[in-house]
Design a protein around this motif. Sequence first.
Motif, short mmCIF file in Angstrom:
data_model
loop_
_atom_site.label_atom_id
_atom_site.label_comp_id
_atom_site.label_asym_id
_atom_site.label_seq_id
_atom_site.Cartn_x
_atom_site.Cartn_y
_atom_site.Cartn_z
N ASP A 286 0.82 -1.21 0.00
CA ASP A 286 0.00 0.00 0.00
C ASP A 286 0.85 1.26 0.00
OD1 ASP A 286 1.03 0.18 2.56
OD2 ASP A 286 -0.90 0.01 3.58
N GLY A 287 2.13 1.12 -0.30
CA GLY A 287 3.04 2.26 -0.30
C GLY A 287 3.87 2.36 0.96
N SER A 288 3.51 1.59 1.98
CA SER A 288 4.26 1.59 3.24
C SER A 288 5.35 0.52 3.18
CB SER A 288 3.34 1.26 4.41
OG SER A 288 2.25 2.15 4.46
N TYR A 289 6.39 0.72 3.96
CA TYR A 289 7.44 -0.29 4.01
C TYR A 289 6.93 -1.54 4.72
CZ TYR A 289 10.72 3.13 2.32
OH TYR A 289 11.35 4.04 1.55
N ILE A 290 7.29 -2.68 4.19
CA ILE A 290 6.94 -3.96 4.80
C ILE A 290 8.16 -4.35 5.62
CG2 ILE A 290 6.34 -6.36 4.33
CD1 ILE A 290 5.18 -5.17 1.61
N CYS A 291 8.03 -4.28 6.93
CA CYS A 291 9.18 -4.36 7.82
C CYS A 291 9.26 -5.64 8.65
CB CYS A 291 9.20 -3.15 8.75
SG CYS A 291 9.31 -1.57 7.87
N SER A 292 8.31 -6.55 8.49
CA SER A 292 8.34 -7.79 9.25
C SER A 292 7.73 -8.92 8.44
CB SER A 292 7.57 -7.63 10.57
OG SER A 292 6.17 -7.58 10.32
N VAL A 293 8.01 -10.11 8.88
CA VAL A 293 7.47 -11.29 8.21
C VAL A 293 5.94 -11.29 8.32
CG1 VAL A 293 7.41 -13.82 8.23
CG2 VAL A 293 9.56 -12.62 8.60
N ASP A 294 5.41 -10.87 9.46
CA ASP A 294 3.95 -10.83 9.63
C ASP A 294 3.29 -9.84 8.67
OD1 ASP A 294 4.00 -12.77 11.59
OD2 ASP A 294 3.99 -11.34 13.25
N GLU A 295 3.98 -8.73 8.39
CA GLU A 295 3.43 -7.73 7.46
C GLU A 295 3.47 -8.20 6.02
OE1 GLU A 295 5.59 -4.08 8.04
OE2 GLU A 295 4.92 -3.89 10.10
N TRP A 296 4.34 -9.16 5.71
CA TRP A 296 4.46 -9.67 4.34
C TRP A 296 3.30 -10.65 4.10
CZ3 TRP A 296 4.53 -13.80 1.23
CH2 TRP A 296 4.99 -13.61 -0.07
N GLN A 297 2.32 -10.22 3.30
CA GLN A 297 1.13 -11.04 3.03
C GLN A 297 0.94 -11.15 1.52
OE1 GLN A 297 -0.76 -12.69 5.29
NE2 GLN A 297 0.71 -11.98 6.81
N PRO A 298 0.81 -12.36 0.99
CA PRO A 298 0.64 -12.50 -0.45
C PRO A 298 -0.70 -11.95 -0.93
CG PRO A 298 0.37 -14.63 0.63
CD PRO A 298 0.80 -13.65 1.69
N ILE A 299 -0.70 -11.45 -2.14
CA ILE A 299 -1.94 -11.05 -2.80
C ILE A 299 -2.70 -12.35 -3.10
CG2 ILE A 299 -2.90 -10.09 -4.94
CD1 ILE A 299 -0.39 -8.24 -5.00
N PRO A 300 -4.00 -12.40 -2.83
CA PRO A 300 -4.75 -13.63 -3.11
C PRO A 300 -4.52 -14.10 -4.56
CG PRO A 300 -6.11 -12.13 -1.84
CD PRO A 300 -4.85 -11.36 -2.20
#
Length: 189
Positions: free
Chosen positions: A15-29
């Motif tokens: 969404d334009g924000s930095y993905i800073c953790s494994v939990d924040e890394w979510q695949p697009i369906p």
Amino acid sequence: MLIILDRDGVINKYDGSYICSVDEWQPIPGSIEAVARLCKAGHRIAVATNQSGIARGFYGTDVLDAMHGKLEKLLEVHGGSIGFIAYCPHHPDDGCQCRKPLTGLLKQIRDHFKLDDLKGAVMVGDSRMDLEAGVAEGCQSVLVRTGNGKDTERHLKSRSIPGASVAIHDNLSAFADAFLSGPGLVKNG
């Protein structure tokens, strides 16, 4: 065939924000399944991703490696894999040669697969930087409308990329469906 994917906004939600953790890394369906379908059809997959969050101190390479480990585990469940991941850890002001739209990441991928060039490869991205890097290395450029893709599509209508014919698809799954159905990669979906 070699298919090069941008990561954020193509494989995973962005969404334009930095993905800073494994939990924040979510695949697009549907993206994991799409990569797996491409692999099962005999295509090699690589990832080229700008990761300036490392230089900015938001996360380290250990966290990035864990995110990519999560990606690999999800792919494995569906019978897919990534052949190589190239990432740029630099800040945009560092003057490196790997940050897209420069082509250093794509050259790393080319060298990893021991290819003379990337002509005939496909570059799938959600930003103009992805598309420009692919065009500069002779790849067919594909834009997906996920991540930054819708904004990029609007900008392409007013300023095209010289020498590029860009195929546009709703997401990675729609690209994979069109690509695997046969010729016509350049058709917009």
